[in-house]
Design an enzyme around this catalytic site. Structure first.
Site, PDB file in Angstrom:
ATOM      1  N   THR A 176      -5.678   7.936  -3.633  1.00  0.00           N
ATOM      2  CA  THR A 176      -5.808   7.572  -2.241  1.00  0.00           C
ATOM      3  C   THR A 176      -4.890   8.594  -1.535  1.00  0.00           C
ATOM      4  OG1 THR A 176      -6.380   5.249  -2.158  1.00  0.00           O
ATOM      5  CG2 THR A 176      -5.374   6.001  -0.057  1.00  0.00           C
ATOM      6  N   GLU A 227       0.878  -1.245   0.113  1.00  0.00           N
ATOM      7  CA  GLU A 227      -0.110  -0.221   0.133  1.00  0.00           C
ATOM      8  C   GLU A 227       0.806   1.282  -0.018  1.00  0.00           C
ATOM      9  OE1 GLU A 227      -2.774  -0.613  -0.963  1.00  0.00           O
ATOM     10  OE2 GLU A 227      -4.011  -0.934   0.789  1.00  0.00           O
TER      11      GLU A 227
END
Ligand code: HSE
Length: 303
Positions: free
Chosen positions: A177, A128
């Site tokens: 994000t 991530e």
């Protein structure tokens, strides 16, 4: 050796559970296949297949980054090919990047059996760093374990969620994000913190009761993240209001957006889904609608 894993999309945050809650879905999903051949050296090739394309340089891909860390940490050599059959739209807010990393790591550890599920989630979450600039474990943990997963970054508690009816609308814009996290700022007032703790605790209570109406009510009670991110999604307020008017119990932003999800009685899902698409269209955005359910199955070896 060749192993394929089916990995679910996930809704992170669920309203008042920023970075802490995530829920696995029945649809959409993707398939990650790992093939390995003996070699004295370590090499990794990524193949992008399916509906959506992903970067094929290992250092630019969540699955590539996470897989290389795992293989190097355990001194595993060999020729590896990771094939990602992408069924979850990247940048849509449904844990697409997390699913690739989760699938790759689940496949690798099914072959080498080096870590327990908590450590496996840590390895997959390392991927991530590419998509959001920081490690967060919510999407990855639900992609691996299934159900509702509550995490504090170290421990991952799975709460069975049954098959909760959910409509997801994904507008045709990408929201990174990393950008969606920038608007949050670094501080929150005590009043917000108190409300957020009560909302997230009550949301967990609603899941433990298996009460969809109550789950929806507390999904709606995020007073911290939703208001800071709403302006990033064109028409968000109208989309939410129109879904609630058509009978949704609760509506919020899925993960970091731009997808919006609604929890509703099963017989109203079609209507709620149509209302969300119409509201996006009124705001100039095409969207993709998915009618789905939560899933207690996480990553699954399918071949
Ligand atoms: N919890 C993360 C966020 C999820 O909201 O930024 C990203 O998918």
């Amino acid at each position: 050796m060749k192993l394929s894993v089916r990995v679910p999309a996930t809704i992170a945050n669920l309203g008042p559970g920023f970075d802490v809650f995530a829920l696995a879905l029945q649809e959409p999903y993707e398939t990650v296949t790992v093939t390995t051949r003996p070699s004295e050296r370590l090499s990794l090739e990524l193949i992008s297949k399916g509906k959506y394309k992903v970067p094929t340089e290992p250092q630019d891909n969540t699955a590539g980054i996470a897989a290389l860390k795992y293989l190097k940490d355990f001194g595993i050599a060999g020729e590896f090919v990771i094939e990602i059959d992408k069924g979850i739209r990247p940048g849509g807010g449904l844990g697409s990047s997390a699913a690739s990393a989760a699938g790759a790591l689940y496949a690798l550890d099914s072959i080498y059996c080096k870590v327990d599920s908590d450590a496996l989630i840590q390895y997959a979450s390392y991927g991530e760093t590419v998509s959001s600039g920081t490690v967060h474990h919510d999407n990855v943990s639900a992609s691996i374990l299934g159900g509702l997963v509550v995490n504090d970054g170290h421990q991952f508690l799975k709460v069975p969620a049954g098959d909760l009816p959910i409509a997801v609308a994904t507008p045709s814009v990408e929201l990174k994000t990393s950008d969606s996290r920038k608007v949050l700022g670094d501080c929150m007032p005590f009043s917000e913190m108190r409300n957020h703790i009560s909302s997230s605790t009550l949301l967990l209570h609603a899941f433990l009761k298996g009460d969809a109406r109550l789950i929806g009510r507390f999904v709606n009670s995020d007073n911290v993240v939703e208001k800071r991110r709403a302006s990033l999604i064109s028409g968000y307020t109208e989309v939410k209001q129109s879904a609630l008017k058509r009978g949704a119990y609760g509506v919020s932003i899925s993960g970091s957006g731009p997808s919006v999800f609604a929890i509703a009685p099963e017989e109203m899902l079609e209507d709620v889904s149509a209302a969300m698409s119409e509201a996006f269209l009124d705001n100039g955005l095409e969207s993709t609608a998915v009618i789905t359910k939560s899933s207690d199955t996480g990553s699954l070896v399918i071949g």
